[in-house]
Write a protein that holds these residues in place. Structure first.
Motif, PDB file in Angstrom:
ATOM      1  N   GLY A 126       0.797  -1.223   0.000  1.00  0.00           N
ATOM      2  CA  GLY A 126       0.000   0.000   0.000  1.00  0.00           C
ATOM      3  C   GLY A 126       0.827   1.269   0.000  1.00  0.00           C
ATOM      4  N   GLY A 127       2.138   1.114   0.192  1.00  0.00           N
ATOM      5  CA  GLY A 127       3.027   2.271   0.198  1.00  0.00           C
ATOM      6  C   GLY A 127       3.381   2.715   1.605  1.00  0.00           C
ATOM      7  N   LEU A 128       4.671   2.695   1.922  1.00  0.00           N
ATOM      8  CA  LEU A 128       5.165   3.126   3.226  1.00  0.00           C
ATOM      9  C   LEU A 128       6.220   4.203   3.033  1.00  0.00           C
ATOM     10  CD1 LEU A 128       5.766  -0.365   4.943  1.00  0.00           C
ATOM     11  CD2 LEU A 128       3.804   1.157   5.302  1.00  0.00           C
ATOM     12  N   SER A 129       6.282   5.146   3.971  1.00  0.00           N
ATOM     13  CA  SER A 129       7.390   6.099   3.969  1.00  0.00           C
ATOM     14  C   SER A 129       8.667   5.354   4.366  1.00  0.00           C
ATOM     15  CB  SER A 129       7.125   7.231   4.959  1.00  0.00           C
ATOM     16  OG  SER A 129       7.218   6.743   6.295  1.00  0.00           O
ATOM     17  N   GLU A 130       9.793   6.018   4.207  1.00  0.00           N
ATOM     18  CA  GLU A 130      11.072   5.387   4.565  1.00  0.00           C
ATOM     19  C   GLU A 130      11.092   5.003   6.043  1.00  0.00           C
ATOM     20  OE1 GLU A 130      15.801   6.586   4.451  1.00  0.00           O
ATOM     21  OE2 GLU A 130      14.431   7.528   3.020  1.00  0.00           O
ATOM     22  N   GLU A 131      10.599   5.918   6.903  1.00  0.00           N
ATOM     23  CA  GLU A 131      10.576   5.629   8.348  1.00  0.00           C
ATOM     24  C   GLU A 131       9.629   4.473   8.663  1.00  0.00           C
ATOM     25  OE1 GLU A 131      10.099   8.644   7.060  1.00  0.00           O
ATOM     26  OE2 GLU A 131      11.609  10.007   7.926  1.00  0.00           O
ATOM     27  N   GLN A 132       8.472   4.463   8.000  1.00  0.00           N
ATOM     28  CA  GLN A 132       7.519   3.374   8.218  1.00  0.00           C
ATOM     29  C   GLN A 132       8.096   2.036   7.773  1.00  0.00           C
ATOM     30  OE1 GLN A 132       4.194   4.969   6.010  1.00  0.00           O
ATOM     31  NE2 GLN A 132       3.132   5.631   7.876  1.00  0.00           N
ATOM     32  N   GLU A 133       8.805   2.049   6.660  1.00  0.00           N
ATOM     33  CA  GLU A 133       9.403   0.815   6.127  1.00  0.00           C
ATOM     34  C   GLU A 133      10.402   0.217   7.119  1.00  0.00           C
ATOM     35  OE1 GLU A 133      10.194  -2.041   2.992  1.00  0.00           O
ATOM     36  OE2 GLU A 133       8.877  -0.311   2.743  1.00  0.00           O
ATOM     37  N   GLY A 153      -2.352  -6.772  15.394  1.00  0.00           N
ATOM     38  CA  GLY A 153      -2.107  -6.338  16.765  1.00  0.00           C
ATOM     39  C   GLY A 153      -1.663  -4.887  16.866  1.00  0.00           C
ATOM     40  N   PRO A 154      -0.758  -4.598  17.805  1.00  0.00           N
ATOM     41  CA  PRO A 154      -0.338  -3.213  18.024  1.00  0.00           C
ATOM     42  C   PRO A 154       0.664  -2.715  16.991  1.00  0.00           C
ATOM     43  CG  PRO A 154       0.904  -4.659  19.462  1.00  0.00           C
ATOM     44  CD  PRO A 154      -0.100  -5.533  18.739  1.00  0.00           C
ATOM     45  N   TRP A 155       1.162  -3.619  16.154  1.00  0.00           N
ATOM     46  CA  TRP A 155       2.303  -3.272  15.299  1.00  0.00           C
ATOM     47  C   TRP A 155       1.933  -2.343  14.155  1.00  0.00           C
ATOM     48  CZ3 TRP A 155       1.976  -8.825  16.416  1.00  0.00           C
ATOM     49  CH2 TRP A 155       2.688  -9.146  17.579  1.00  0.00           C
ATOM     50  N   ASN A 156       0.697  -2.428  13.665  1.00  0.00           N
ATOM     51  CA  ASN A 156       0.279  -1.500  12.616  1.00  0.00           C
ATOM     52  C   ASN A 156       0.311  -0.057  13.122  1.00  0.00           C
ATOM     53  OD1 ASN A 156      -0.969  -0.960   9.916  1.00  0.00           O
ATOM     54  ND2 ASN A 156      -2.683  -0.283  11.178  1.00  0.00           N
ATOM     55  N   ALA A 157      -0.059   0.149  14.386  1.00  0.00           N
ATOM     56  CA  ALA A 157      -0.012   1.497  14.967  1.00  0.00           C
ATOM     57  C   ALA A 157       1.425   2.005  15.036  1.00  0.00           C
ATOM     58  CB  ALA A 157      -0.645   1.497  16.359  1.00  0.00           C
ATOM     59  N   MET A 158       2.366   1.123  15.369  1.00  0.00           N
ATOM     60  CA  MET A 158       3.774   1.529  15.446  1.00  0.00           C
ATOM     61  C   MET A 158       4.282   1.963  14.075  1.00  0.00           C
ATOM     62  SD  MET A 158       5.259  -1.433  17.983  1.00  0.00           S
ATOM     63  CE  MET A 158       4.254  -2.020  19.352  1.00  0.00           C
ATOM     64  N   VAL A 159       3.864   1.247  13.034  1.00  0.00           N
ATOM     65  CA  VAL A 159       4.253   1.613  11.669  1.00  0.00           C
ATOM     66  C   VAL A 159       3.589   2.928  11.261  1.00  0.00           C
ATOM     67  CG1 VAL A 159       4.103   0.909   9.236  1.00  0.00           C
ATOM     68  CG2 VAL A 159       4.691  -0.779  10.992  1.00  0.00           C
ATOM     69  N   SER A 160       2.350   3.133  11.686  1.00  0.00           N
ATOM     70  CA  SER A 160       1.597   4.325  11.290  1.00  0.00           C
ATOM     71  C   SER A 160       2.200   5.605  11.859  1.00  0.00           C
ATOM     72  CB  SER A 160       0.140   4.199  11.749  1.00  0.00           C
ATOM     73  OG  SER A 160      -0.484   3.097  11.122  1.00  0.00           O
ATOM     74  N   SER A 161       2.795   5.520  13.058  1.00  0.00           N
ATOM     75  CA  SER A 161       3.476   6.665  13.666  1.00  0.00           C
ATOM     76  C   SER A 161       4.906   6.232  13.963  1.00  0.00           C
ATOM     77  CB  SER A 161       2.761   7.099  14.949  1.00  0.00           C
ATOM     78  OG  SER A 161       3.352   8.261  15.486  1.00  0.00           O
TER      79      SER A 161
END
Length: 213
Positions: free
Chosen positions: A23-30, A60-68
């Motif tokens: 879906g596309g991630l920023s460098e930090e999100q990646e 779980g909680p990991w999508n939130a960590m990637v989102s911020s």
């Protein structure tokens, strides 16, 4: 009332956008995504759960960590420490985590850590006692050390303090002051995780029954 609360529990709609490489991630999100995929992927596989949804987003909680990803990356590192670098025995760590899960009635946290607790040597009987909130003195299936830590976590959450006797018993069970500090830090960390799961209605995997009704 109770029935209304139950109906709200069953109608929860996830509140976060799924984040995935597809879906596309920023460098930090990646960076955060790949770290979680590598580390938690191995942990989950050993315990019998996947860290990914079919769309490639993290459960779980990991999508939130990637989102911020800036604060999420720090949260991920704390979680990694709690799993890999703690000086508290892992079975005792998992008891503390499960008590936090009951406190928050956090569906995903219990789902994942029920499995991890079994892997760490907690009996199904003991896990059932924690889920029901059984008093430590009456709970079955625990070793003496596990019961001391269960009593510690229960008392701490019920009274927001720990008596000298309960502290000394837990200290002896864990085996060191550093280990007990690690246990307390880890329980605090999992309050943060449960807040994230509950705030954003993070779902269980399809077909998994809810531990909390």
């Amino acid at each position: 009332g109770s029935a209304r609360h139950q109906s709200q529990f069953h109608a929860l709609v996830p509140r976060l956008t799924p984040r995935s490489p597809e879906g596309g991630l920023s460098e930090e999100q990646e960076v955060v995504y790949r770290r979680i995929e590598e580390d938690r992927g191995k942990t989950g596989a050993k315990a019998g759960f996947s860290v990914k949804n079919p769309d490639g987003s993290l459960v779980g909680p990991w999508n939130a960590m990637v989102s911020s990803p800036l604060i999420g990356g720090l949260v991920e590192r704390m979680g990694s420490f709690c799993r890999h670098k703690t000086t508290c025995p892992m079975d005792l760590i998992e008891i503390g985590i499960l008590v936090v899960g009951v406190e928050w009635k956090s569906q995903f946290e219990w789902y994942a850590h029920g499995k991890l607790a079994l892997k760490a040597g907690i009996t199904e009987d003991a896990i059932g006692c924690i889920l029901r909130g059984a008093p430590a003195a009456d709970a079955s299936g625990f070793t003496d050390s596990q019961r001391a830590v269960y009593a510690y976590a229960k008392e701490f959450h019920a009274t927001k303090r720990v008596s000298d006797a309960t502290h000394q018993a837990a200290l002896a069970a864990v085996g060191s002051e550093q280990g007990l500090i690690d246990l307390v830090f880890t329980m605090g960390f999992y309050h943060q995780i449960c807040m994230t799961l509950n705030a954003f209605n993070v779902p269980l995997p399809p077909g998994v029954p809810q531990p909390f009704e």
